[in-house]
Design an enzyme around this catalytic site. Structure first.
Site, PDB file in Angstrom:
ATOM      1  N   ARG A  37       3.716  -4.655  16.381  1.00  0.00           N
ATOM      2  CA  ARG A  37       2.315  -4.200  16.306  1.00  0.00           C
ATOM      3  C   ARG A  37       1.396  -5.288  16.857  1.00  0.00           C
ATOM      4  O   ARG A  37       0.348  -5.010  17.437  1.00  0.00           O
ATOM      5  CB  ARG A  37       1.943  -3.861  14.853  1.00  0.00           C
ATOM      6  CG  ARG A  37       2.793  -2.741  14.255  1.00  0.00           C
ATOM      7  CD  ARG A  37       2.548  -2.562  12.770  1.00  0.00           C
ATOM      8  NE  ARG A  37       2.866  -3.763  12.005  1.00  0.00           N
ATOM      9  CZ  ARG A  37       2.633  -3.914  10.697  1.00  0.00           C
ATOM     10  NH1 ARG A  37       2.075  -2.924  10.020  1.00  0.00           N
ATOM     11  NH2 ARG A  37       2.962  -5.032  10.073  1.00  0.00           N
ATOM     12  N   HIS A  94      -1.874  -8.899   1.985  1.00  0.00           N
ATOM     13  CA  HIS A  94      -1.538  -7.624   2.658  1.00  0.00           C
ATOM     14  C   HIS A  94      -2.657  -7.314   3.665  1.00  0.00           C
ATOM     15  O   HIS A  94      -2.957  -8.139   4.523  1.00  0.00           O
ATOM     16  CB  HIS A  94      -1.347  -6.551   1.575  1.00  0.00           C
ATOM     17  CG  HIS A  94      -0.801  -5.243   2.043  1.00  0.00           C
ATOM     18  ND1 HIS A  94      -0.079  -5.089   3.205  1.00  0.00           N
ATOM     19  CD2 HIS A  94      -0.869  -3.981   1.491  1.00  0.00           C
ATOM     20  CE1 HIS A  94       0.275  -3.815   3.346  1.00  0.00           C
ATOM     21  NE2 HIS A  94      -0.204  -3.124   2.328  1.00  0.00           N
ATOM     22  N   ASP A 123      -1.837  -8.427  11.569  1.00  0.00           N
ATOM     23  CA  ASP A 123      -3.206  -8.845  11.241  1.00  0.00           C
ATOM     24  C   ASP A 123      -3.681 -10.047  12.052  1.00  0.00           C
ATOM     25  O   ASP A 123      -4.872 -10.351  12.069  1.00  0.00           O
ATOM     26  CB  ASP A 123      -3.305  -9.165   9.743  1.00  0.00           C
ATOM     27  CG  ASP A 123      -2.972  -7.947   8.899  1.00  0.00           C
ATOM     28  OD1 ASP A 123      -3.455  -6.854   9.239  1.00  0.00           O
ATOM     29  OD2 ASP A 123      -2.216  -8.080   7.925  1.00  0.00           O
ATOM     30  N   HIS A 155       5.995 -12.756   7.240  1.00  0.00           N
ATOM     31  CA  HIS A 155       6.187 -11.365   6.794  1.00  0.00           C
ATOM     32  C   HIS A 155       7.326 -11.316   5.786  1.00  0.00           C
ATOM     33  O   HIS A 155       8.274 -12.098   5.879  1.00  0.00           O
ATOM     34  CB  HIS A 155       6.507 -10.437   7.974  1.00  0.00           C
ATOM     35  CG  HIS A 155       6.253  -9.000   7.655  1.00  0.00           C
ATOM     36  ND1 HIS A 155       7.214  -8.195   7.093  1.00  0.00           N
ATOM     37  CD2 HIS A 155       5.136  -8.249   7.779  1.00  0.00           C
ATOM     38  CE1 HIS A 155       6.689  -6.995   6.912  1.00  0.00           C
ATOM     39  NE2 HIS A 155       5.435  -6.990   7.313  1.00  0.00           N
ATOM     40  N   SER A 203       0.827  -1.225   0.000  1.00  0.00           N
ATOM     41  CA  SER A 203       0.000   0.000   0.000  1.00  0.00           C
ATOM     42  C   SER A 203       0.853   1.263   0.000  1.00  0.00           C
ATOM     43  O   SER A 203       0.550   2.221  -0.735  1.00  0.00           O
ATOM     44  CB  SER A 203      -0.972   0.003   1.184  1.00  0.00           C
ATOM     45  OG  SER A 203      -0.297  -0.259   2.386  1.00  0.00           O
TER      46      SER A 203
HETATM   47  N1  CMX Z   1       1.365 -19.726   5.758  1.00  0.00           N
HETATM   48  C1  CMX Z   1       1.766 -20.622   4.838  1.00  0.00           C
HETATM   49  N2  CMX Z   1       2.807 -20.460   4.025  1.00  0.00           N
HETATM   50  C2  CMX Z   1       3.534 -19.331   4.193  1.00  0.00           C
HETATM   51  C3  CMX Z   1       3.216 -18.371   5.158  1.00  0.00           C
HETATM   52  C4  CMX Z   1       2.075 -18.596   5.954  1.00  0.00           C
HETATM   53  N3  CMX Z   1       1.662 -17.719   6.862  1.00  0.00           N
HETATM   54  N4  CMX Z   1       4.115 -17.374   5.086  1.00  0.00           N
HETATM   55  C5  CMX Z   1       4.956 -17.694   4.080  1.00  0.00           C
HETATM   56  N5  CMX Z   1       4.605 -18.870   3.546  1.00  0.00           N
HETATM   57  C6  CMX Z   1       5.179 -19.538   2.385  1.00  0.00           C
HETATM   58  C7  CMX Z   1       5.043 -18.641   1.179  1.00  0.00           C
HETATM   59  O1  CMX Z   1       3.729 -18.722   0.624  1.00  0.00           O
HETATM   60  C8  CMX Z   1       6.130 -19.170   0.288  1.00  0.00           C
HETATM   61  O2  CMX Z   1       5.665 -20.355  -0.320  1.00  0.00           O
HETATM   62  P1  CMX Z   1       6.064 -20.718  -1.852  1.00  0.00           P
HETATM   63  O3  CMX Z   1       7.553 -20.868  -1.832  1.00  0.00           O
HETATM   64  O4  CMX Z   1       5.307 -21.949  -2.116  1.00  0.00           O
HETATM   65  O5  CMX Z   1       5.623 -19.541  -2.681  1.00  0.00           O
HETATM   66  C9  CMX Z   1       7.223 -19.545   1.290  1.00  0.00           C
HETATM   67  O6  CMX Z   1       6.574 -19.703   2.565  1.00  0.00           O
HETATM   68  C10 CMX Z   1       8.303 -18.483   1.439  1.00  0.00           C
HETATM   69  O7  CMX Z   1       7.662 -17.264   1.708  1.00  0.00           O
HETATM   70  P2  CMX Z   1       8.385 -16.116   2.579  1.00  0.00           P
HETATM   71  O8  CMX Z   1       9.606 -15.706   1.829  1.00  0.00           O
HETATM   72  O9  CMX Z   1       8.547 -16.542   3.984  1.00  0.00           O
HETATM   73  O10 CMX Z   1       7.273 -14.992   2.603  1.00  0.00           O
HETATM   74  P3  CMX Z   1       6.964 -13.889   1.498  1.00  0.00           P
HETATM   75  O11 CMX Z   1       7.882 -12.721   1.731  1.00  0.00           O
HETATM   76  O12 CMX Z   1       6.958 -14.465   0.125  1.00  0.00           O
HETATM   77  O13 CMX Z   1       5.469 -13.498   1.854  1.00  0.00           O
HETATM   78  C11 CMX Z   1       3.660 -12.955   3.267  1.00  0.00           C
HETATM   79  C12 CMX Z   1       5.140 -12.744   3.007  1.00  0.00           C
HETATM   80  C13 CMX Z   1       3.228 -11.982   4.348  1.00  0.00           C
HETATM   81  C14 CMX Z   1       2.871 -12.643   1.996  1.00  0.00           C
HETATM   82  C15 CMX Z   1       3.444 -14.439   3.720  1.00  0.00           C
HETATM   83  O14 CMX Z   1       4.126 -14.650   4.938  1.00  0.00           O
HETATM   84  C16 CMX Z   1       1.979 -14.790   3.878  1.00  0.00           C
HETATM   85  O15 CMX Z   1       1.345 -15.146   2.880  1.00  0.00           O
HETATM   86  N6  CMX Z   1       1.406 -14.685   5.128  1.00  0.00           N
HETATM   87  C17 CMX Z   1      -0.009 -14.921   5.325  1.00  0.00           C
HETATM   88  C18 CMX Z   1      -0.805 -13.694   4.859  1.00  0.00           C
HETATM   89  C19 CMX Z   1      -0.614 -12.510   5.803  1.00  0.00           C
HETATM   90  O16 CMX Z   1      -0.718 -12.638   7.012  1.00  0.00           O
HETATM   91  N7  CMX Z   1      -0.400 -11.313   5.230  1.00  0.00           N
HETATM   92  C20 CMX Z   1      -0.321 -10.072   6.014  1.00  0.00           C
HETATM   93  C21 CMX Z   1       1.094  -9.498   6.117  1.00  0.00           C
HETATM   94  C22 CMX Z   1       1.080  -8.185   6.892  1.00  0.00           C
HETATM   95  C23 CMX Z   1       0.381  -7.103   6.108  1.00  0.00           C
HETATM   96  O17 CMX Z   1       0.920  -6.701   5.050  1.00  0.00           O
HETATM   97  O18 CMX Z   1      -0.723  -6.676   6.487  1.00  0.00           O
END
Ligand code: CMX
Length: 431
Positions: A322, A267, A368, A313, A237
């Site tokens: 947070r 996000h 979140d 994250h 964002s």
């Molecule tokens: N549950 C399951 N799998 C997860 C995970 C979770 N909470 N967090 C990361 N992973 C997975 C990723 O999907 C990725 O899988 P692939 O290799 O199959 O694509 C792998 O672990 C490596 O990811 P990463 O490098 O640790 O995390 P990213 O930087 O790619 O993504 C985020 C970060 C936040 C998108 C991810 O941790 C996620 O999807 N979390 C759940 C959604 C969430 O809570 N989002 C809110 C974030 C805060 C905000 O912006 O508001």
């Protein structure tokens, strides 16, 4: 005051650029191009900085430090978001009086143009609140001071001035938009009450949603808006707002774009997803499930090819401060709440499962994972509304960034993209 501050900061930027402008920042590897630019140094934002281990600092202050330093409402302890906005803009902690002036300024500019009210009222109640939010913010561009000044030929050095006016107007009008959407969608189009200019911004937001009789909820809103406001420049964002703003789109258009990014489940929408997921879990394994049953449910989520919302994250590698701030609020106000206990139970189980699964680089909870349980406790149970509150807060960070970008003359963003064939060719003869 802002003009003088930005003029002196311009000199600081000039000095850094003349001394270091041609130095390399470090290697860029091909995986970063394919991997969502993780860790790629590409942006400047001085308002807040995110450290992977420590979490966010707003103008070099941690969350506990700003909770201590920023003014609170009379009788309250939580920071007023007006103070955070002041801090982001000026780098200084405002006095109580300065914060009160800002509350009044926001109240003064809070009324929506009639056509925007009508636009919101035209939306079917089935349209997601974030889509309604983004529509309404886009439409506010009708009265943009920046767009008008640009059209009339304003000098570049003065861009920040109408941007500032738009930023104040944008933040000021968000409670009226958010309140109207809430009352239309969940309160059968009940009339939204008027803003009270003698009260602070978060109180008014709470009032427009119908919760201001509960002072603990008002305190929650103050904390919530403060801590969700800004999380350095690279998140979806914040970066979207900066990117769209770099085309000199006005703050309403730029922030509407931010909202569309915030509405994604990876996000901001994660705060909705957490409550949806937790509710489904309770339906599936019961409200007082054992650790084993919860663990199995988390595994079934992963095995179903889904993410565990609220965990992980892109930058953080520790529990999000947070999350900690919200957990402390819960420990103070609702220690025995069942849903809070479940969120705490998840805190002990999910990281271990994610570590065992071995993919996520950060197994710890983010912001979140906690917000929904607090809102639910006070009766704001409509999960698909939660990201709107995140959006109201995020405006404080994006708006401050847009003002600074205009003051510093930030250029159009235009990174370079490559084709896979070009990359293959580039490295074909290198070992
Ligand atoms: N549950 C399951 N799998 C997860 C995970 C979770 N909470 N967090 C990361 N992973 C997975 C990723 O999907 C990725 O899988 P692939 O290799 O199959 O694509 C792998 O672990 C490596 O990811 P990463 O490098 O640790 O995390 P990213 O930087 O790619 O993504 C985020 C970060 C936040 C998108 C991810 O941790 C996620 O999807 N979390 C759940 C959604 C969430 O809570 N989002 C809110 C974030 C805060 C905000 O912006 O508001």
């Amino acid at each position: 005051m802002f003009a003088a501050r930005s003029a002196s900061f311009k000199h600081a930027v000039k000095a850094v650029r003349s001394e270091h402008g041609q130095k390399a920042f470090g290697p860029v590897i091909v995986d970063q191009l394919y991997g969502g630019m993780r860790g790629l140094p590409a942006l400047i934002w001085d308002g807040s900085v995110l450290d992977a281990e420590e979490g966010i600092r707003f103008r070099d202050r941690t969350i506990p430090e700003i909770q201590e330093a920023l003014p609170s409402a009379p009788g309250g302890t939580e920071p007023l978001p007006e103070g955070l906005f002041w801090l982001l803009l000026t780098g200084e902690i405002p006095t109580n009086e300065q914060v009160t002036q800002l509350s009044k300024l926001f109240a003064q500019h809070s009324a929506l143009p009639e056509f925007v009210e009508k636009l919101i009222d035209t939306c079917p109640t089935t349209l997601h609140p974030m889509s309604q939010f983004s529509l309404a913010v886009t439409a506010l561009n009708h009265d943009s001071a920046f767009a008008k000044a640009y059209h009339e030929g304003i000098h570049k050095r003065d861009y920040w001035d109408p941007t500032f006016d738009d930023a104040i107007n944008l933040i000021a009008k968000l409670p009226a938009i958010a309140g109207r959407i809430y009352n239309n969608v969940y309160r059968n189009r009940k009339a939204t009450p008027a803003i009270d200019a003698s009260k602070d911004y978060a109180w008014n937001l709470s009032h427009l949603l119908g919760f201001s009789d509960n002072e603990a909820f008002n305190e929650l809103m103050r904390l919530y808006i403060t801590i969700h406001s800004d999380h350095e420049g690279g998140n979806v964002s914040a970066h979207t707002g900066k990117l769209v703003g770099s085309a000199l789109s006005d703050p309403f258009l730029a922030f509407a774009a931010s909202l569309n990014g915030l509405a994604g489940p990876l996000h901001g929408l994660a705060n909705q997803e957490v409550l949806v997921w937790v509710t489904k879990m309770q339906e599936s394994i019961g409200a007082d499930a054992s650790d084993d049953a919860v663990r199995e449910y988390v595994w079934s989520t992963l095995k179903g090819g889904k993410v565990v919302p609220g965990y992980g994250h892109a930058v953080l590698r520790k529990t999000d401060p947070r999350y900690v701030a919200q957990r402390e609020f819960a420990l103070k106000h609702m220690p025995n709440d069942k849903l809070f206990k479940l969120v705490s139970q998840l805190y002990t189980i999910v990281p271990k499962v994610l570590l065992e699964a071995g993919k996520a680089k950060n197994p710890w909870p983010n912001v979140d994972a906690h917000s929904g349980v607090l809102l639910t406790y006070y009766g704001l149970t409509e999960m698909n509304y939660y990201t709107v509150l995140f959006g109201v807060s995020r405006a404080f960070g994006v708006a401050a960034q847009l003002i600074w970008d205009r003051a510093l003359g930030a250029p159009l963003e235009r990174p370079k993209s490559y084709s896979t064939a070009a990359i293959a060719k580039m490295f074909a003869n290198r070992s």
